[in-house]
Structure formats: C-alpha cells, structure tokens
Design an enzyme around this catalytic site. Structure first.
Site, mmCIF file in Angstrom:
data_model
loop_
_atom_site.group_PDB
_atom_site.id
_atom_site.type_symbol
_atom_site.label_atom_id
_atom_site.label_comp_id
_atom_site.label_asym_id
_atom_site.label_seq_id
_atom_site.Cartn_x
_atom_site.Cartn_y
_atom_site.Cartn_z
ATOM 1 N N GLU A 107 0.893 -1.055 -0.051
ATOM 2 C CA GLU A 107 -0.068 -0.054 0.015
ATOM 3 C C GLU A 107 0.995 1.329 -0.114
ATOM 4 O OE1 GLU A 107 -3.901 -1.812 2.303
ATOM 5 O OE2 GLU A 107 -2.677 -0.533 3.284
ATOM 6 N N CYS A 121 3.686 8.430 0.270
ATOM 7 C CA CYS A 121 4.380 7.554 1.490
ATOM 8 C C CYS A 121 4.388 6.190 0.708
ATOM 9 C CB CYS A 121 3.535 7.350 2.583
ATOM 10 S SG CYS A 121 3.922 6.551 3.938
ATOM 11 N N CYS A 132 5.978 -3.727 16.120
ATOM 12 C CA CYS A 132 5.325 -2.897 16.973
ATOM 13 C C CYS A 132 4.051 -2.902 17.472
ATOM 14 C CB CYS A 132 5.489 -1.405 16.363
ATOM 15 S SG CYS A 132 7.361 -1.142 15.867
ATOM 16 N N CYS A 135 0.962 -0.974 15.705
ATOM 17 C CA CYS A 135 1.004 -1.019 14.251
ATOM 18 C C CYS A 135 0.645 -1.874 13.198
ATOM 19 C CB CYS A 135 2.343 -0.615 13.641
ATOM 20 S SG CYS A 135 2.783 -0.435 11.960
ATOM 21 N N CYS A 351 -1.076 6.716 9.628
ATOM 22 C CA CYS A 351 -0.051 6.283 10.298
ATOM 23 C C CYS A 351 -0.014 5.160 11.242
ATOM 24 C CB CYS A 351 1.191 7.397 10.898
ATOM 25 S SG CYS A 351 2.402 6.694 11.672
#
Length: 373
Positions: A107, A121, A132, A135, A351
C-alpha cells in the site's frame, strides 16, 4: 514454508528472459546499453524516458531509432506496480493498493497539500518484521523486501495519477522497515534524486526507521543524505521495549548515541523524532518531561502522532487535552514540536494503519469510507 521462502526472494523480471529496466540507475542503464552494443548515451535517453517522462512502452520513445525500440521490446520490459484499488478519503488522501509482479501486495499513500505540492508515502517491504504493538503492518508479519524498482514504481504510479501536483515529497514511511532493506532503499534514493529523472531532491525525501542503529550510521554517512525520522514512541527503555520490540536489540541509549553522531551540517538539517501518543500508555506529563530530557541534546524536531485506532489493538487514542499538554511541556524545554494531522484514517491510510485488510480476518473490524478503483 516454500511459499514464504519464495516471497522473500528478490523479484526479477521473468518475462521471456527480458530485463526489467525500472529500478536501474542512470549508470546501470549506460552500462547495460553498452553491453547491448549501443552507445552509452542511449542509457541516458532511456533513463529520461523511464523516469522523467514516465514512459510505459518503448514505442513512445520517439527520439530513439525504430530498430533500437524494436530491440528494446525484445530484450527489456517496463514494469510498474498494478493499482488494484484507490481508496479516497474525504480529506483528499488516497490509499493505493498495488500488486507487484509476483502477486505480492503493498500500500502507498498520496497526500495533497493546499500549496499544490504533495507527499507520497511509499513502502519498502511486504509487511514488516518489527512487530510494533500499535502498528497494523507489523501484525501482518514479514513477506519480503521490495526491489529498488518496486519502491520507485510506487512513486511513478502516484505521479502519473496526479499531473496537477507542482512539487513532490517522498517519505519512506509506508509498510516495512527501510533500514532492513538498505541496498534497495539507497538505490531507489539515487534514482529519485537524479536531476535527469524524477529529480526529487534529498531535502524532499525522508527515511523513517524504528531505530536500526547500523543502518542509521550507514545511511547518514553517505555524501548525500535524505532527511531522517526516528520512531521513538517512549522515553525510557522498559516502556519502549513493550511498544517497540527492536529496543531489545538496539537499545534507547545506543540509538541516542547514533543520532548524536549524525552529521548535520546546516541549520536546515535536523532529525525528526516521531512519537505516537497512546492514551494512558505513553502520553502523560512525566513521559513528556522524560522525552524532553532525552532528546534535548539533539538537533531535532518532535512530531507527535496521536494514535490512529485499529480494531485489532485494545488501545485508545489520547485526548486532545493530553496531546496539547504533552506538546506544551516539550515546547517549554525549548523543543520544536508539531502534531501530525490524522489524514486518511477512514480508509485505513493513516500512520500505523497500512495493511489492515491483510491481517487475519477474524481480528479485523470494518473500515469506513472506502471507494472502488
């Protein structure tokens, strides 16, 4: 097991033995042209067509002789990632779901700005091995590293969709840990920066890492360097180890030493410290004070990122009051602080949200606001 091994294998073009040109630097294209028996300057022409003019076929390279174009068609291929879907958020953010030549999916996110510029990005791995605890990409697990061509190809796809953009920033903050794929990342940077191609300069390029110390030292001692962002997320080792498992390999104080060694030669150079604020976990005033003491010796800016929720994690967003108090404490210690806008959240493009649909289905909840291609 065999499928996982194949996913980790670097992707090469297998189209009838033809070589994939996307991902070659200008020097490599010159050398390849010479090896084909052509003048080296043909490599320069190819580089311009592939990257500056974003050619998708050899037929359109009209300043090359027809015989050369026919030879190129027989010997080489131009491969871009294939857009499977574009998910558009109400703030203009677009999440691209891209299929690579081996069927792997990554992605990429497009974020327009009011001044006419935009940021793309890009991902550097299929999934991520870092794990993490907040995430989504880490919950996918690790597939494989991307090639330089697959990294640059994401930029090509997004740029082709948005000719109205007047200037580009590239952030390597998508899926994966860039400094665990440093050979491909460095090659991709060289291609992005070349003024005869995409011409996106180092000051408009940021590499984000969770703290791979050897990679930081290697990347930041290059003669030409990108901007560096470091995902810290906690001001003390014990808490950071809970949130960011790599702390157990590259500890906080070793990381701080590596950041102090980064050569920052002008006032326009700094390290960005990224800190995801998770409600009730790392967002209290004492965390802010400890973070200030930790990073104040660095020439840095602190980017606070309010946690973007995902149904697979039992975590909470910080309150606006907690975010403001945290930022206020940091500023009182003389630090430059920004709070990241939560762009693309409704399409799982913010994010920490990339790869949501590739996490096991029983762990997922619905994402709102997606659109078709």
């Amino acid at each position: 097991m065999e499928k996982r091994r194949q996913m980790r294998t670097a992707v090469l073009s297998v189209q009838a033995g033809r070589v994939a040109l996307i991902g070659m630097t200008r020097a490599e294209l010159r050398a390849w042209a010479t090896a084909q028996g052509w003048p080296a300057y043909r490599g320069d022409q190819l580089f311009m067509w592939l990257y500056a003019r974003q050619a998708r076929s050899f037929d359109g390279m009209t300043d090359l002789p027809r015989a050369l174009r026919e030879a190129l068609t027989e010997r080489a291929v131009i491969e871009w990632p294939e857009p499977l879907r574009r998910d558009v958020a109400d703030d203009g953010t677009v999440k691209y779901v891209l299929r690579l030549t081996d069927g792997a999916v990554v992605e990429t996110v497009f974020m327009p700005r009011p001044d006419g510029r935009a940021t793309v990005c890009v991902s550097t791995q299929v999934g991520c091995p870092m794990g993490c605890r907040f995430c989504v990409t880490g919950a996918m697990g690790f597939g494989r590293n991307l090639t330089a061509g697959e990294i640059v190809g994401q930029v090509l796809v997004v740029r082709a969709d948005h000719p109205e953009v007047v200037g580009w920033n590239v952030v390597l903050m998508g899926m994966g840990e860039p400094l665990l794929n440093l050979d491909a990342v460095e090659k991709a940077l060289d291609i992005l920066w070349d003024p005869r191609g995409l011409g996106i300069g180092p000051r408009h390029t940021t590499v984000s890492t969770v703290g791979i110390v050897p990679g930081i030292r290697r990347l930041m001692t290059r003669p030409v360097r990108p901007r560096l962002a470091v995902s810290l997320h906690a001001p003390e080792p014990a808490l950071r180890a809970r949130l960011v498992p790599v702390e157990r390999k590259y500890g906080l104080f070793e990381l701080m030493q590596a950041l102090r060694e980064v050569p920052l030669e002008t006032r326009r150079e700094w390290v960005t410290i990224e800190y995801t604020l998770i409600g009730g976990v790392n967002d209290r005033p004492e965390h802010a004070r400890r973070l200030a003491r930790l990073v104040r010796p660095l020439r840095c800016k602190v980017n606070l990122i309010p946690y973007n929720p995902a149904p697979i994690f039992p975590l909470e967003e910080p309150t606006p009051e907690a975010v403001e108090a945290f930022a206020r404490i940091l500023r009182s210690h003389g630090l430059t602080v920004t709070v990241r806008q939560n762009r693309g959240r409704r399409v799982m493009a913010a994010c920490g949200q990339l790869g949501y649909e590739f996490v096991r289905p029983e762990a997922r909840g619905p994402a709102e606001g997606t659109t078709g291609p």
